[in-house]
Design an enzyme around this catalytic site. Structure first.
Site, PDB file in Angstrom:
ATOM      1  N   ASP A  68       0.817  -1.223   0.000  1.00 21.09           N
ATOM      2  CA  ASP A  68       0.000   0.000   0.000  1.00 21.09           C
ATOM      3  C   ASP A  68       0.848   1.269   0.000  1.00 21.09           C
ATOM      4  O   ASP A  68       0.430   2.303   0.513  1.00 21.09           O
ATOM      5  CB  ASP A  68      -0.961   0.030   1.220  1.00 21.09           C
ATOM      6  CG  ASP A  68      -1.742  -1.247   1.342  1.00 21.09           C
ATOM      7  OD1 ASP A  68      -2.258  -1.706   0.315  1.00 21.09           O
ATOM      8  OD2 ASP A  68      -1.830  -1.791   2.461  1.00 21.09           O
ATOM      9  N   GLU A  69       2.041   1.197  -0.573  1.00 26.58           N
ATOM     10  CA  GLU A  69       2.932   2.365  -0.553  1.00 26.58           C
ATOM     11  C   GLU A  69       2.568   3.406  -1.598  1.00 26.58           C
ATOM     12  O   GLU A  69       3.114   4.519  -1.567  1.00 26.58           O
ATOM     13  CB  GLU A  69       4.391   1.926  -0.788  1.00 26.58           C
ATOM     14  CG  GLU A  69       4.984   1.002   0.270  1.00 26.58           C
ATOM     15  CD  GLU A  69       4.787  -0.463  -0.089  1.00 26.58           C
ATOM     16  OE1 GLU A  69       4.010  -0.763  -1.028  1.00 26.58           O
ATOM     17  OE2 GLU A  69       5.407  -1.313   0.580  1.00 26.58           O
ATOM     18  N   GLY A  70       1.710   3.026  -2.541  1.00 23.60           N
ATOM     19  CA  GLY A  70       1.372   3.962  -3.623  1.00 23.60           C
ATOM     20  C   GLY A  70       2.063   3.579  -4.917  1.00 23.60           C
ATOM     21  O   GLY A  70       2.323   4.429  -5.770  1.00 23.60           O
ATOM     22  N   LYS A  71       2.315   2.284  -5.068  1.00 23.46           N
ATOM     23  CA  LYS A  71       2.997   1.809  -6.289  1.00 23.46           C
ATOM     24  C   LYS A  71       2.162   2.092  -7.533  1.00 23.46           C
ATOM     25  O   LYS A  71       2.708   2.441  -8.571  1.00 23.46           O
ATOM     26  CB  LYS A  71       3.252   0.292  -6.202  1.00 23.46           C
ATOM     27  CG  LYS A  71       4.207  -0.092  -5.104  1.00 23.46           C
ATOM     28  CD  LYS A  71       4.327  -1.589  -4.964  1.00 23.46           C
ATOM     29  CE  LYS A  71       3.082  -2.274  -4.461  1.00 23.46           C
ATOM     30  NZ  LYS A  71       2.698  -1.969  -3.079  1.00 23.46           N
TER      31      LYS A  71
ATOM     32  N   GLY B 245      -4.348  -4.073  -4.457  1.00 19.04           N
ATOM     33  CA  GLY B 245      -5.294  -3.025  -4.818  1.00 19.04           C
ATOM     34  C   GLY B 245      -4.496  -1.786  -5.157  1.00 19.04           C
ATOM     35  O   GLY B 245      -4.011  -1.105  -4.270  1.00 19.04           O
ATOM     36  N   HIS B 246      -4.295  -1.546  -6.432  1.00 20.31           N
ATOM     37  CA  HIS B 246      -3.480  -0.399  -6.854  1.00 20.31           C
ATOM     38  C   HIS B 246      -4.406   0.724  -7.310  1.00 20.31           C
ATOM     39  O   HIS B 246      -5.151   0.570  -8.269  1.00 20.31           O
ATOM     40  CB  HIS B 246      -2.500  -0.809  -7.954  1.00 20.31           C
ATOM     41  CG  HIS B 246      -1.442  -1.751  -7.449  1.00 20.31           C
ATOM     42  ND1 HIS B 246      -0.497  -2.336  -8.254  1.00 20.31           N
ATOM     43  CD2 HIS B 246      -1.168  -2.178  -6.195  1.00 20.31           C
ATOM     44  CE1 HIS B 246       0.298  -3.098  -7.506  1.00 20.31           C
ATOM     45  NE2 HIS B 246      -0.097  -3.018  -6.264  1.00 20.31           N
TER      46      HIS B 246
ATOM     47  N   GLN C 224       2.005  -5.858  -3.235  1.00 16.56           N
ATOM     48  CA  GLN C 224       2.329  -5.960  -1.815  1.00 16.56           C
ATOM     49  C   GLN C 224       3.666  -5.248  -1.545  1.00 16.56           C
ATOM     50  O   GLN C 224       4.043  -4.373  -2.303  1.00 16.56           O
ATOM     51  CB  GLN C 224       2.358  -7.419  -1.334  1.00 16.56           C
ATOM     52  CG  GLN C 224       0.995  -8.094  -1.317  1.00 16.56           C
ATOM     53  CD  GLN C 224       0.612  -8.679  -2.665  1.00 16.56           C
ATOM     54  OE1 GLN C 224       1.395  -9.356  -3.290  1.00 16.56           O
ATOM     55  NE2 GLN C 224      -0.598  -8.420  -3.102  1.00 16.56           N
TER      56      GLN C 224
ATOM     57  N   THR D  37      -8.468  -3.203  -1.162  1.00 17.07           N
ATOM     58  CA  THR D  37      -9.091  -4.466  -1.546  1.00 17.07           C
ATOM     59  C   THR D  37     -10.138  -4.894  -0.528  1.00 17.07           C
ATOM     60  O   THR D  37     -11.228  -5.315  -0.882  1.00 17.07           O
ATOM     61  CB  THR D  37      -8.008  -5.555  -1.700  1.00 17.07           C
ATOM     62  OG1 THR D  37      -7.125  -5.142  -2.736  1.00 17.07           O
ATOM     63  CG2 THR D  37      -8.601  -6.910  -2.052  1.00 17.07           C
TER      64      THR D  37
ATOM     65  N   GLY E 171     -10.960  -2.983   2.479  1.00 16.41           N
ATOM     66  CA  GLY E 171     -11.557  -1.898   3.261  1.00 16.41           C
ATOM     67  C   GLY E 171     -11.126  -1.901   4.719  1.00 16.41           C
ATOM     68  O   GLY E 171     -11.581  -1.068   5.512  1.00 16.41           O
TER      69      GLY E 171
ATOM     70  N   PRO F 232      -9.158  -1.185   8.143  1.00 14.33           N
ATOM     71  CA  PRO F 232      -8.321  -0.057   8.573  1.00 14.33           C
ATOM     72  C   PRO F 232      -6.855  -0.487   8.612  1.00 14.33           C
ATOM     73  O   PRO F 232      -6.546  -1.606   9.035  1.00 14.33           O
ATOM     74  CB  PRO F 232      -8.816   0.270   9.982  1.00 14.33           C
ATOM     75  CG  PRO F 232      -9.704  -0.845  10.385  1.00 14.33           C
ATOM     76  CD  PRO F 232     -10.109  -1.612   9.175  1.00 14.33           C
ATOM     77  N   ARG F 233      -5.971   0.375   8.137  1.00 17.74           N
ATOM     78  CA  ARG F 233      -4.539   0.042   8.179  1.00 17.74           C
ATOM     79  C   ARG F 233      -3.931   0.529   9.489  1.00 17.74           C
ATOM     80  O   ARG F 233      -4.319   1.576   9.999  1.00 17.74           O
ATOM     81  CB  ARG F 233      -3.814   0.699   7.002  1.00 17.74           C
ATOM     82  CG  ARG F 233      -4.296   0.182   5.664  1.00 17.74           C
ATOM     83  CD  ARG F 233      -3.565   0.867   4.510  1.00 17.74           C
ATOM     84  NE  ARG F 233      -4.108   0.439   3.228  1.00 17.74           N
ATOM     85  CZ  ARG F 233      -4.291   1.246   2.183  1.00 17.74           C
ATOM     86  NH1 ARG F 233      -3.960   2.520   2.255  1.00 17.74           N
ATOM     87  NH2 ARG F 233      -4.785   0.773   1.063  1.00 17.74           N
TER      88      ARG F 233
ATOM     89  N   LYS G 283       2.817  10.255  -0.176  1.00 17.75           N
ATOM     90  CA  LYS G 283       1.944  10.756   0.892  1.00 17.75           C
ATOM     91  C   LYS G 283       2.656  11.685   1.880  1.00 17.75           C
ATOM     92  O   LYS G 283       2.321  11.708   3.066  1.00 17.75           O
ATOM     93  CB  LYS G 283       1.264   9.585   1.606  1.00 17.75           C
ATOM     94  CG  LYS G 283       0.342   8.791   0.655  1.00 17.75           C
ATOM     95  CD  LYS G 283      -0.469   7.760   1.368  1.00 17.75           C
ATOM     96  CE  LYS G 283      -1.945   8.096   1.380  1.00 17.75           C
ATOM     97  NZ  LYS G 283      -2.807   7.026   1.836  1.00 17.75           N
TER      98      LYS G 283
ATOM     99  N   SER H   1       5.741  12.225  -3.743  1.00 21.71           N
ATOM    100  CA  SER H   1       4.344  12.390  -4.121  1.00 21.71           C
ATOM    101  C   SER H   1       3.624  13.163  -3.015  1.00 21.71           C
ATOM    102  O   SER H   1       3.796  12.883  -1.830  1.00 21.71           O
ATOM    103  CB  SER H   1       3.717  11.009  -4.333  1.00 21.71           C
ATOM    104  OG  SER H   1       2.332  11.136  -4.473  1.00 21.71           O
TER     105      SER H   1
HETATM  106  P1  IMP Z   1      -2.712 -12.814   1.416  1.00 19.68           P
HETATM  107  O1  IMP Z   1      -1.786 -12.201   0.415  1.00 19.68           O
HETATM  108  O2  IMP Z   1      -4.155 -12.543   1.103  1.00 19.68           O
HETATM  109  O3  IMP Z   1      -2.419 -14.264   1.636  1.00 19.68           O
HETATM  110  O4  IMP Z   1      -2.448 -12.092   2.829  1.00 19.68           O
HETATM  111  C1  IMP Z   1      -1.218 -12.237   3.534  1.00 19.68           C
HETATM  112  C2  IMP Z   1      -0.806 -10.938   4.194  1.00 19.68           C
HETATM  113  O5  IMP Z   1      -0.436  -9.985   3.197  1.00 19.68           O
HETATM  114  C3  IMP Z   1      -1.903 -10.263   5.020  1.00 19.68           C
HETATM  115  O6  IMP Z   1      -1.294  -9.597   6.121  1.00 19.68           O
HETATM  116  C4  IMP Z   1      -2.480  -9.225   4.074  1.00 19.68           C
HETATM  117  O7  IMP Z   1      -3.086  -8.146   4.749  1.00 19.68           O
HETATM  118  C5  IMP Z   1      -1.222  -8.798   3.349  1.00 19.68           C
HETATM  119  N1  IMP Z   1      -1.490  -8.293   1.999  1.00 19.68           N
HETATM  120  C6  IMP Z   1      -1.790  -9.003   0.900  1.00 19.68           C
HETATM  121  N2  IMP Z   1      -1.954  -8.205  -0.160  1.00 19.68           N
HETATM  122  C7  IMP Z   1      -1.729  -6.957   0.276  1.00 19.68           C
HETATM  123  C8  IMP Z   1      -1.703  -5.685  -0.376  1.00 19.68           C
HETATM  124  O8  IMP Z   1      -1.893  -5.553  -1.586  1.00 19.68           O
HETATM  125  N3  IMP Z   1      -1.416  -4.615   0.424  1.00 19.68           N
HETATM  126  C9  IMP Z   1      -1.143  -4.744   1.737  1.00 19.68           C
HETATM  127  N4  IMP Z   1      -1.141  -5.901   2.382  1.00 19.68           N
HETATM  128  C10 IMP Z   1      -1.430  -7.007   1.655  1.00 19.68           C
END
Ligand code: IMP
Length: 428
Positions: A18-21, A45-46, A226, A302, A304, A306-307, A333, A415
């Site tokens: 979720d760095e903003g790629k 989720g980009h 990721q 993806t 929703g 909270p981070r 950010k 950014s």
């Molecule tokens: P999985 O990839 O669904 O198996 O999840 C494994 C771990 O990776 C979990 O902690 C998810 O929240 C994290 N994760 C998977 N995809 C993303 C992403 O695109 N952004 C941030 N965290 C992710």
């Protein structure tokens, strides 16, 4: 970032995702001939903004919004075909031309409905806090050599044998987890016969196409999903995703030789976030963490969810720089920090009286790590309109210089907002 010596560039997350790629890939795609996803799947989720139009891409590469760019989904991706079609339909409805420029590797593995059932039912997935998209179970089947690849859709007899093995294994998992759900061979075959006529026209030997593009000196942008700390080998195992998110994974997951990769841009937020469980030493469990979440709108693109939010971690960034061989950083950010009176950057971890500067593999050490901070003054004014380095307030430059020093990697981009134009190219 492309020039005569850099023809293949990898963009990777250098934190926990979720760095903003998506935004960086979208900006850089203007100079690219190809944009390629190389691992992960619909767990990603980009988010890309063009003007006010927000597009969230899960599997389609973020280059799709640039008309002339070819987009490929590599062999390292675990592809959810139903989700792919939903994404394509949304893009087409938005007026994006997808036909004829989106390719899917014939070697990519397919996420089956039963992979999602197993991910949803498994207590291990719950403990990790997975996205529930079937990613882990699909990679498990791949490594156990019973996975279904796109090219298997061309061979119904082999497909059925693989599906029987997959369904059998999935049902064992579902029984063991106490779930009442059961996978069925006939239902899965019906699903696949629906998918095949739509997916096979996109299927391609992507590795071959990209290797030819490399030979022709085309500009290739490999888009990581990721983040480095979620890498199955280098991340906070077992609180990781099931693929190699780092630059090494780009070569195997796209099917190009490692020697073809010329540069790696690491994307970091100006602070840290993480979604899902697992250690995060600089997490702020207080009102400030909540304020950053609110200002930064830190909710999963993806799921929703909270981070978790915290200070920038220099140990993490330096580690990601080493593992990926980062040649430049993009800091995103920065504007989220505009109102904070004081900012902290983690310089090391104190563990049992010893100062650690290298990111440890042992989670027990990480759980006990007490982050050590540099404290810097905030700038307390908006950076959203900064377009050149010199537009930034002095305190923001100081913060970024320290961040750069701790990461050991030169900053190339900053950014300052969601829109395409809200970016500073430090070299421009
Ligand atoms: P999985 O990839 O669904 O198996 O999840 C494994 C771990 O990776 C979990 O902690 C998810 O929240 C994290 N994760 C998977 N995809 C993303 C992403 O695109 N952004 C941030 N965290 C992710």
């Amino acid at each position: 970032m492309f020039d005569s010596s850099v023809r293949t560039l990898v963009v990777v997350g250098a934190q926990w995702g979720d760095e903003g790629k998506g935004k960086l890939v979208d900006v850089l795609a203007e100079q690219a001939d190809w944009v390629v996803r190389y691992q992960g799947g619909a767990n990603a989720g980009h988010t890309v903004y063009v003007g006010e139009q927000k597009t969230v891409l899960h599997q389609v590469p973020s280059g799709i919004l640039h008309p002339g760019v070819r987009c490929a989904i590599g062999n390292g991706v675990v592809l959810d075909p139903a989700q792919l079609f939903v994404e394509i339909e949304k893009l087409v409805a938005q007026g994006v031309d997808v036909v004829g420029r989106l390719y899917v590797s014939d070697r990519a593995h397919l996420v089956m409905p039963y992979h999602k059932q197993v991910d949803g039912a498994s207590s291990a997935s719950k403990a990790i806090g997975t996205t529930g998209r079937g990613i882990g179970p699909c990679y498990v089947d791949k490594v156990a050599r019973r996975g279904v690849r796109v090219l298997d859709l061309r061979n119904p007899a082999r497909l059925r044998t693989l599906v029987e093995a997959g369904v059998g294994h999935a049902n064992e998992q579902l029984v063991a987890s106490g779930s009442a759900l059961r996978a069925s061979v006939d239902e899965t075959m019906a699903f696949l016969s629906d998918v095949a006529p739509r997916l096979l026209p996109l299927a391609e030997d992507v590795g071959l196409a990209l290797s030819n593009a490399v030979k022709a000196r085309a500009a290739l942008l490999l888009e990581g999903a990721q983040g480095s700390l979620l890498d199955v080998d280098h991340g906070t195992y077992p609180f990781v995703t099931s693929s190699n998110t780092t630059v090494g994974g780009a070569a195997t997951g796209a099917g190009v030789p490692p020697t073809a990769l010329h540069a790696a841009l690491g994307v970091v937020k100006a602070y840290t976030t993480r979604v899902g469980n697992g250690p995060m030493p600089t997490e702020l469990g207080d009102a400030l963490g909540e304020e950053i979440r609110r200002i930064g709108n830190e909710f999963g693109a993806t799921t929703g969810r909270p981070r978790r939010c915290g200070w920038f971690d220099g140990v993490v960034a330096r580690y990601a720089a080493r593992v990926n061989g980062l040649t430049a950083l993009a800091v995103t950010k920065l504007d989220v920090l505009d109102t904070l009176p004081e900012l902290k950057l983690c310089t090391g971890y104190l563990v049992d009286g010893e100062l650690l500067r290298e990111f440890p593999g042992d989670l027990d050490l990480l759980e006990r790590a007490v982050p050590q901070y540099d404290v810097l003054p905030g700038w307390r004014r908006s950076t959203a309109d900064a377009r050149r380095w010199d537009d930034l307030p002095g305190e923001a430059k100081r913060y970024l210089y320290r961040l750069e020093e701790l990461s050991g990697t030169p900053i190339r981009y900053v950014s300052v907002g969601t829109r395409r134009d809200q970016i500073i190219d430090v070299k421009a």
